[in-house]
Design an enzyme around this catalytic site. Structure first.
Site, mmCIF file in Angstrom:
data_model
loop_
_atom_site.group_PDB
_atom_site.id
_atom_site.type_symbol
_atom_site.label_atom_id
_atom_site.label_comp_id
_atom_site.label_asym_id
_atom_site.label_seq_id
_atom_site.Cartn_x
_atom_site.Cartn_y
_atom_site.Cartn_z
ATOM 1 N N SER A 146 40.566 51.056 -26.224
ATOM 2 C CA SER A 146 41.675 51.979 -26.524
ATOM 3 C C SER A 146 42.989 51.261 -26.228
ATOM 4 O O SER A 146 43.014 50.258 -25.507
ATOM 5 C CB SER A 146 41.519 53.203 -25.619
ATOM 6 O OG SER A 146 42.761 53.779 -25.328
ATOM 7 N N TYR A 159 40.994 58.373 -18.102
ATOM 8 C CA TYR A 159 40.623 57.826 -19.419
ATOM 9 C C TYR A 159 41.049 56.360 -19.495
ATOM 10 O O TYR A 159 40.259 55.486 -19.858
ATOM 11 C CB TYR A 159 41.298 58.643 -20.531
ATOM 12 C CG TYR A 159 41.032 58.129 -21.925
ATOM 13 C CD1 TYR A 159 39.861 58.460 -22.604
ATOM 14 C CD2 TYR A 159 41.958 57.297 -22.575
ATOM 15 C CE1 TYR A 159 39.618 57.975 -23.893
ATOM 16 C CE2 TYR A 159 41.719 56.814 -23.853
ATOM 17 C CZ TYR A 159 40.547 57.158 -24.506
ATOM 18 O OH TYR A 159 40.307 56.677 -25.775
HETATM 19 P P1 NDP Z 1 35.932 62.802 -30.459
HETATM 20 O O1 NDP Z 1 36.356 63.634 -29.311
HETATM 21 O O2 NDP Z 1 36.251 63.247 -31.836
HETATM 22 O O3 NDP Z 1 34.345 62.529 -30.396
HETATM 23 C C1 NDP Z 1 33.762 62.154 -29.180
HETATM 24 C C2 NDP Z 1 32.274 62.227 -29.309
HETATM 25 O O4 NDP Z 1 31.708 61.967 -27.997
HETATM 26 C C3 NDP Z 1 31.779 63.601 -29.732
HETATM 27 O O5 NDP Z 1 30.637 63.469 -30.544
HETATM 28 C C4 NDP Z 1 31.429 64.225 -28.391
HETATM 29 O O6 NDP Z 1 30.483 65.279 -28.423
HETATM 30 C C5 NDP Z 1 30.818 63.042 -27.679
HETATM 31 N N1 NDP Z 1 30.726 63.284 -26.243
HETATM 32 C C6 NDP Z 1 31.711 63.644 -25.410
HETATM 33 N N2 NDP Z 1 31.224 63.883 -24.184
HETATM 34 C C7 NDP Z 1 29.883 63.667 -24.249
HETATM 35 C C8 NDP Z 1 28.822 63.761 -23.315
HETATM 36 N N3 NDP Z 1 29.037 64.169 -22.046
HETATM 37 N N4 NDP Z 1 27.572 63.478 -23.705
HETATM 38 C C9 NDP Z 1 27.327 63.103 -24.994
HETATM 39 N N5 NDP Z 1 28.299 63.001 -25.937
HETATM 40 C C10 NDP Z 1 29.560 63.288 -25.559
HETATM 41 O O7 NDP Z 1 36.548 61.341 -30.170
HETATM 42 P P2 NDP Z 1 36.887 60.137 -31.177
HETATM 43 O O8 NDP Z 1 35.944 60.126 -32.292
HETATM 44 O O9 NDP Z 1 38.333 60.152 -31.401
HETATM 45 O O10 NDP Z 1 36.621 58.881 -30.200
HETATM 46 C C11 NDP Z 1 35.519 58.023 -30.349
HETATM 47 C C12 NDP Z 1 35.781 56.788 -29.499
HETATM 48 O O11 NDP Z 1 36.951 56.102 -29.977
HETATM 49 C C13 NDP Z 1 36.052 57.085 -28.027
HETATM 50 O O12 NDP Z 1 35.455 56.081 -27.231
HETATM 51 C C14 NDP Z 1 37.558 56.998 -27.926
HETATM 52 O O13 NDP Z 1 37.970 56.663 -26.621
HETATM 53 C C15 NDP Z 1 37.860 55.895 -28.909
HETATM 54 N N6 NDP Z 1 39.216 55.868 -29.435
HETATM 55 C C16 NDP Z 1 39.655 56.862 -30.285
HETATM 56 C C17 NDP Z 1 40.927 56.794 -30.816
HETATM 57 C C18 NDP Z 1 41.451 57.836 -31.750
HETATM 58 O O14 NDP Z 1 42.628 57.766 -32.138
HETATM 59 N N7 NDP Z 1 40.633 58.831 -32.168
HETATM 60 C C19 NDP Z 1 41.845 55.699 -30.476
HETATM 61 C C20 NDP Z 1 41.286 54.709 -29.574
HETATM 62 C C21 NDP Z 1 40.025 54.815 -29.086
HETATM 63 P P3 NDP Z 1 30.905 66.833 -28.703
HETATM 64 O O15 NDP Z 1 30.872 66.956 -30.185
HETATM 65 O O16 NDP Z 1 29.829 67.597 -28.018
HETATM 66 O O17 NDP Z 1 32.262 67.014 -28.101
#
Ligand code: NDP
Length: 248
Positions: A146, A159
């Site tokens: 990130s 985070y």
């Molecule tokens: P989202 O919040 O859209 O998706 C996160 C996913 O992780 C969801 O499927 C969520 O499940 C799952 N998750 C969260 N907690 C748990 C848990 N306890 N057990 C199992 N699954 C879990 O995030 P993004 O798609 O935006 O992010 C994806 C990755 O990219 C992350 O690592 C984030 O840090 C990174 N990132 C994202 C950016 C952005 O701009 N979007 C920028 C930089 C990095 P549920 O559906 O149940 O919530």
């Protein structure tokens, strides 16, 4: 760049970037192992996966990564090994944002949950599933970084600290695994992407100004390609890698 018949575990594939990757990879013939905590959302994603390639199959693993233990990770290993002979890759994508507050005010239970999901779970899963990765021909371990992983920023609390931790975890796994196994390790910052997490972090932002998760696909495909085996670089940011790929 072929991922046909590759078996790939994507954590956090019930939503956002992970969901989009799962769908797009399945269209290219990959076997997808969905991992998430919400069975209804996982079932919905499963129904969106392409099943049309010969011998293609997918698997749902319902697991709350905040609660992941060694025993639960062993059960995940068993579940995957019952369906697939090898594991070609893990995309450690799941993460939570936690609280946006100063460290002084940071709530301890939120801190612990962020560390468990974002940092502890990729550590446990990697060391447990490594044995299945080793038998693949081009195994890949992809961590998710990130913009707040390299320079601390106020109010990003746990985070940001967890993503600093991922940087260390990826570098140490790279150092330990790339000398003793054929596993290739990458740490990728997808950059600003239109997801629920981004909207929570920047509620005033117009989501239409952001790229969609689908636009990340070429970068992730490159990580699984033979060509990336020769890369000495393991940390990539979206803009840099996509420019690189577009210019070749
Ligand atoms: P989202 O919040 O859209 O998706 C996160 C996913 O992780 C969801 O499927 C969520 O499940 C799952 N998750 C969260 N907690 C748990 C848990 N306890 N057990 C199992 N699954 C879990 O995030 P993004 O798609 O935006 O992010 C994806 C990755 O990219 C992350 O690592 C984030 O840090 C990174 N990132 C994202 C950016 C952005 O701009 N979007 C920028 C930089 C990095 P549920 O559906 O149940 O919530």
């Amino acid at each position: 760049m072929s991922i046909l018949n590759k078996s790939i575990l994507i954590t956090g594939s019930s939503d956002g970037i992970g969901k989009s990757l799962a769908i797009e990879f399945s269209k290219l013939g990959a076997n997808i192992i969905l991992l998430g905590r919400n069975s209804k959302k996982l079932d919905e994603v499963y129904d969106l996966l392409d099943h049309s390639h010969a011998s293609q199959k997918h698997l749902i693993i319902e697991a709350d990564l905040a609660l992941l233990s060694n025993e639960a990770a062993q059960e995940i290993l068993i579940a995957i090994s019952q369906e697939f002979e090898v594991l070609d890759g893990i995309i450690h994508n799941a993460a939570i944002l936690g609280t946006m507050s100063s460290l002084e005010d940071y709530d301890l239970s939120s801190w612990d949950e962020v560390m468990k999901v974002n940092l502890r779970a990729p550590f446990i899963l990697t060391k447990t599933l490594k044995v299945m990765l080793e038998s693949a021909s081009l195994p890949r371990l992809i961590f998710t970084s990130s913009g707040v992983a390299n320079k601390g920023r106020s109010f990003w609390g746990a985070y940001s600290v967890s993503k600093f931790g991922i940087k260390g975890l990826a570098e140490i796994f790279k150092d330990e695994l790339e000398t003793t196994t054929n596993i290739k390790v990458f740490n990728f910052d997808p950059g600003k992407t239109r997801t629920n997490m981004r909207a929570s972090a920047y509620p005033a932002e117009d989501p239409n100004t952001l790229k969609s998760p689908k636009e990340l696909i070429d970068c992730y495909l490159w990580f699984f390609d033979k060509e990336s085996s020769n890369s000495s670089q393991s940390y990539f940011e979206f803009s840099e890698l996509s420019n690189q790929l577009n210019s070749t």
